[in-house]
Design a protein around this motif. Structure first.
Motif, PDB file in Angstrom:
ATOM      1  N   ARG A  95      -0.435 -44.976 -21.751  1.00 63.19           N
ATOM      2  CA  ARG A  95       0.068 -45.324 -20.413  1.00 63.19           C
ATOM      3  C   ARG A  95      -0.149 -46.808 -20.103  1.00 63.19           C
ATOM      4  NH1 ARG A  95       1.633 -42.729 -15.444  1.00 63.19           N
ATOM      5  NH2 ARG A  95       1.336 -44.276 -13.850  1.00 63.19           N
ATOM      6  N   MET A  98       2.495 -48.892 -21.687  1.00 66.03           N
ATOM      7  CA  MET A  98       3.816 -48.744 -21.073  1.00 66.03           C
ATOM      8  C   MET A  98       3.867 -49.389 -19.687  1.00 66.03           C
ATOM      9  SD  MET A  98       5.201 -45.031 -22.076  1.00 66.03           S
ATOM     10  CE  MET A  98       5.336 -44.469 -23.762  1.00 66.03           C
ATOM     11  N   THR A 243      16.792 -37.901 -16.496  1.00 62.01           N
ATOM     12  CA  THR A 243      16.344 -38.023 -15.105  1.00 62.01           C
ATOM     13  C   THR A 243      17.189 -39.044 -14.342  1.00 62.01           C
ATOM     14  OG1 THR A 243      14.741 -39.584 -16.003  1.00 62.01           O
ATOM     15  CG2 THR A 243      13.938 -37.373 -15.485  1.00 62.01           C
ATOM     16  N   PRO A 285      15.730 -34.932  -9.613  1.00 61.37           N
ATOM     17  CA  PRO A 285      16.197 -34.737 -10.995  1.00 61.37           C
ATOM     18  C   PRO A 285      15.249 -33.849 -11.798  1.00 61.37           C
ATOM     19  CG  PRO A 285      16.370 -37.041 -10.367  1.00 61.37           C
ATOM     20  CD  PRO A 285      15.637 -36.349  -9.253  1.00 61.37           C
ATOM     21  N   ASN A 290       4.401 -29.256 -14.782  1.00 58.16           N
ATOM     22  CA  ASN A 290       3.423 -28.259 -15.247  1.00 58.16           C
ATOM     23  C   ASN A 290       2.002 -28.811 -15.262  1.00 58.16           C
ATOM     24  OD1 ASN A 290       5.971 -27.361 -16.936  1.00 58.16           O
ATOM     25  ND2 ASN A 290       4.584 -25.634 -16.684  1.00 58.16           N
ATOM     26  N   VAL A 350       5.961 -43.655 -14.936  1.00 53.94           N
ATOM     27  CA  VAL A 350       5.780 -45.064 -15.284  1.00 53.94           C
ATOM     28  C   VAL A 350       7.056 -45.869 -14.985  1.00 53.94           C
ATOM     29  CG1 VAL A 350       5.509 -46.618 -17.265  1.00 53.94           C
ATOM     30  CG2 VAL A 350       4.061 -44.606 -17.078  1.00 53.94           C
TER      31      VAL A 350
HETATM   32  C1  HEM Z   1      15.128 -40.920 -11.530  1.00 56.48           C
HETATM   33  C2  HEM Z   1      14.540 -41.106 -12.676  1.00 56.48           C
HETATM   34  C3  HEM Z   1      13.208 -40.547 -13.055  1.00 56.48           C
HETATM   35  C4  HEM Z   1      12.551 -39.447 -12.569  1.00 56.48           C
HETATM   36  C5  HEM Z   1      12.985 -38.505 -11.469  1.00 56.48           C
HETATM   37  C6  HEM Z   1      11.305 -39.350 -13.296  1.00 56.48           C
HETATM   38  C7  HEM Z   1      10.345 -38.381 -13.075  1.00 56.48           C
HETATM   39  C8  HEM Z   1       9.117 -38.325 -13.710  1.00 56.48           C
HETATM   40  C9  HEM Z   1       8.084 -37.361 -13.431  1.00 56.48           C
HETATM   41  C10 HEM Z   1       8.195 -36.263 -12.385  1.00 56.48           C
HETATM   42  C11 HEM Z   1       7.027 -37.628 -14.229  1.00 56.48           C
HETATM   43  C12 HEM Z   1       5.671 -36.927 -14.245  1.00 56.48           C
HETATM   44  C13 HEM Z   1       5.635 -35.706 -15.091  1.00 56.48           C
HETATM   45  C14 HEM Z   1       4.338 -34.958 -14.930  1.00 56.48           C
HETATM   46  O1  HEM Z   1       3.260 -35.495 -14.964  1.00 56.48           O
HETATM   47  O2  HEM Z   1       4.394 -33.747 -14.777  1.00 56.48           O
HETATM   48  C15 HEM Z   1       7.408 -38.759 -15.041  1.00 56.48           C
HETATM   49  C16 HEM Z   1       6.607 -39.313 -15.995  1.00 56.48           C
HETATM   50  C17 HEM Z   1       6.985 -40.384 -16.788  1.00 56.48           C
HETATM   51  N1  HEM Z   1       8.146 -41.116 -16.688  1.00 56.48           N
HETATM   52 FE1  HEM Z   1       9.647 -40.813 -15.392  1.00 56.48          FE
HETATM   53  N2  HEM Z   1      11.253 -40.356 -14.220  1.00 56.48           N
HETATM   54  C18 HEM Z   1      12.382 -41.126 -14.104  1.00 56.48           C
HETATM   55  C19 HEM Z   1      12.711 -42.248 -14.827  1.00 56.48           C
HETATM   56  C20 HEM Z   1      11.920 -42.813 -15.790  1.00 56.48           C
HETATM   57  C21 HEM Z   1      12.243 -44.015 -16.525  1.00 56.48           C
HETATM   58  C22 HEM Z   1      13.492 -44.874 -16.310  1.00 56.48           C
HETATM   59  C23 HEM Z   1      11.230 -44.220 -17.416  1.00 56.48           C
HETATM   60  C24 HEM Z   1      11.026 -45.306 -18.433  1.00 56.48           C
HETATM   61  C25 HEM Z   1      11.918 -46.034 -18.944  1.00 56.48           C
HETATM   62  C26 HEM Z   1      10.260 -43.167 -17.219  1.00 56.48           C
HETATM   63  C27 HEM Z   1       9.083 -43.034 -17.899  1.00 56.48           C
HETATM   64  C28 HEM Z   1       8.116 -42.096 -17.647  1.00 56.48           C
HETATM   65  C29 HEM Z   1       6.870 -42.011 -18.385  1.00 56.48           C
HETATM   66  C30 HEM Z   1       6.429 -42.918 -19.526  1.00 56.48           C
HETATM   67  C31 HEM Z   1       6.160 -40.926 -17.834  1.00 56.48           C
HETATM   68  C32 HEM Z   1       4.811 -40.384 -18.287  1.00 56.48           C
HETATM   69  C33 HEM Z   1       3.727 -40.858 -17.367  1.00 56.48           C
HETATM   70  C34 HEM Z   1       2.380 -40.260 -17.673  1.00 56.48           C
HETATM   71  O3  HEM Z   1       2.287 -39.152 -18.206  1.00 56.48           O
HETATM   72  O4  HEM Z   1       1.406 -40.941 -17.345  1.00 56.48           O
HETATM   73  N3  HEM Z   1      10.707 -42.336 -16.225  1.00 56.48           N
HETATM   74  N4  HEM Z   1       8.679 -39.175 -14.697  1.00 56.48           N
END
Ligand code: HEM
Length: 398
Positions: A95, A98, A243, A285, A290, A350
């Motif tokens: 993390r 990133m 997403t 989205p 979980n 992130v």
């Molecule tokens: C509308 C667009 C997006 C939505 C709705 C979304 C939603 C989420 C959600 C809900 C999580 C948490 C999952 C959990 O812990 O249960 C998450 C984690 C993450 N997202 Fe997004 N995301 C989006 C776009 C993006 C984009 C554009 C990137 C990177 C280019 C990204 C990278 C990540 C990463 C790396 C995590 C993991 C974070 C962690 O576990 O610490 N996401 N996202």
């Protein structure tokens, strides 16, 4: 056991409109038992509490993914090495790398290129009688953005979208054999594809300030293993793809269904910033996340044993009247709007700033360019439970 919603066999009408089911869950069964021993939580305050308490609610899902995919399988290797399904120390290491790459300077540098990309997609549609907006617009944007983030050559990006859909699709509660084997194959193909990209980057490192892959490879001290490196590259592509596609597609559909709101946004384009968060809240989205419990807990009179899989219904929490006034109403300037579309706590998305930027530029410029667009018959939902969006969204633009 309540029969309001069984995730492995959702009721008729659920995919079209899940919100009445979520409303019943919140009121009648806020801790809703599932036949396999898991539970759905759907109230905002409960999800918020779960996200904050990372000792009691962990993200490691080896115990769930083992039986689901088989411990020697490609999908098991992928999902159990992704940061999102890990706790410290792997989660912290990946993390940090990133988050660092999504710094404000890197994002600001991306913005002009994003505007150019979006305008060129809008230009390409101009002469078409009917356009399918997911393929031509909403799905095309995030692939380019993340392709740039990881430095994937432009002419090699074609297969990324299908791989990403197949791998995330394998997170659905119920899978058939074909979905499973497509998911496994996608991980295998994706790894083979990344091999030459990673080798090339080792020989010619990019700017570690902005190039996520170079950063992941140059992490000093706590080095990532080879498997962790590959699987987290795949994860970032997947995380930001479907997403963001769904954010853009859902927003365009919502504005078609709410003509007065469309007119309001056209007259006040500066509302796009808060509007994007309202689209994310209303049609999140990512509808379900979980966590796994590490100890027995009692919530709303229900005892949940240690080792239980919890489904966190963000789609329901984001319309909880205890948190949001008139939760089913679209308010383009809604403030505060502390929705959970990006989850919360240690695993908060992130890419949230990047996603908001993509949404703001894509939806804002689409609307200004084609203010009279109309969806035409033939819209097709993705048909998923965890991810809410469209597979097809045909429209006329003038
Ligand atoms: C509308 C667009 C997006 C939505 C709705 C979304 C939603 C989420 C959600 C809900 C999580 C948490 C999952 C959990 O812990 O249960 C998450 C984690 C993450 N997202 Fe997004 N995301 C989006 C776009 C993006 C984009 C554009 C990137 C990177 C280019 C990204 C990278 C990540 C990463 C790396 C995590 C993991 C974070 C962690 O576990 O610490 N996401 N996202």
């Amino acid at each position: 056991m309540s029969d309001i919603l069984t995730l492995t066999a959702p009721p008729d009408g659920f995919h079209e409109n899940p919100y009445p089911f979520y409303a019943r869950l919140r009121e009648e069964a806020p801790v809703c038992a599932q036949p396999d021993g898991s539970f759905i939580l759907s109230r905002y305050a409960d999800l918020d509490m779960v996200y904050r308490d990372t000792d009691t609610f962990i993200s490691d899902k080896k115990a769930v993914f083992g039986p689901k995919y088989g411990v020697d399988s490609p999908l098991y290797e992928h999902h159990t090495n992704s940061l999102v399904f890990n706790d410290p120390p792997l989660h912290t290491r990946v993390r940090k790398v990133m988050v660092g790459a999504m710094n404000p300077r890197a994002l600001a540098q991306m913005e002009p290129g994003l505007v150019t990309l979006i305008d060129s997609l809008l230009d390409e549609m101009a002469d078409q009688a009917e356009v399918e907006l997911i393929e031509a617009f909403a799905g095309a944007i995030p692939i380019e953005v993340i392709g740039n983030l990881l430095g994937i050559p432009r002419d090699e990006r074609d297969p990324l979208r299908d791989w990403s859909l197949a791998i995330l699709g394998a997170l659905e509660p119920a899978l058939n054999d074909e979905q499973l084997s497509t998911g496994h194959q996608a991980v295998t193909d994706f790894k083979a594809f990344l091999r030459h990209i990673i080798e090339d980057r080792r020989a010619h490192p990019g700017d570690p300030e902005t190039d996520v892959l170079t950063r992941l490879m140059q992490t000093t001290g706590d080095h990532l293993t080879e498997v962790e490196l590959y699987q987290n590259c795949i994860f970032i592509l997947n995380a930001g793809h479907e997403t963001t596609t769904n954010l853009i597609g859902n927003a365009i559909a919502l504005l078609d269904q709410h003509p007065a709101k469309r007119a309001e946004l056209l007259a006040n384009p500066e509302l796009i910033t808060t509007a994007v968060d309202e689209f994310l809240r209303l049609e999140s989205p990512n509808q379900f996340g979980n966590r796994l419990t590490t100890r027995d807990i009692t919530l709303h009179g229900v005892t949940i044993p240690a080792g239980t899989d919890l489904h966190l219904c963000m789609g329901g929490a984001n319309r909880d009247p205890r948190q949001f006034d008139s939760p089913d109403e679209m308010q383009l300037d809604r403030r505060p709007n502390k929705h959970l579309a990006f989850a919360g706590g240690a695993h908060t998305c992130v890419g949230l700033t990047l996603a908001r930027m993509e949404g703001r530029i894509a939806v804002g410029r689409f609307l200004q360019r084609y203010p009279n667009y109309h969806l035409t018959p033939g819209a097709q939902r993705g048909g998923r439970i965890r991810f809410r969006g469209y597979a097809r969204l045909p429209a006329t633009l003038t």
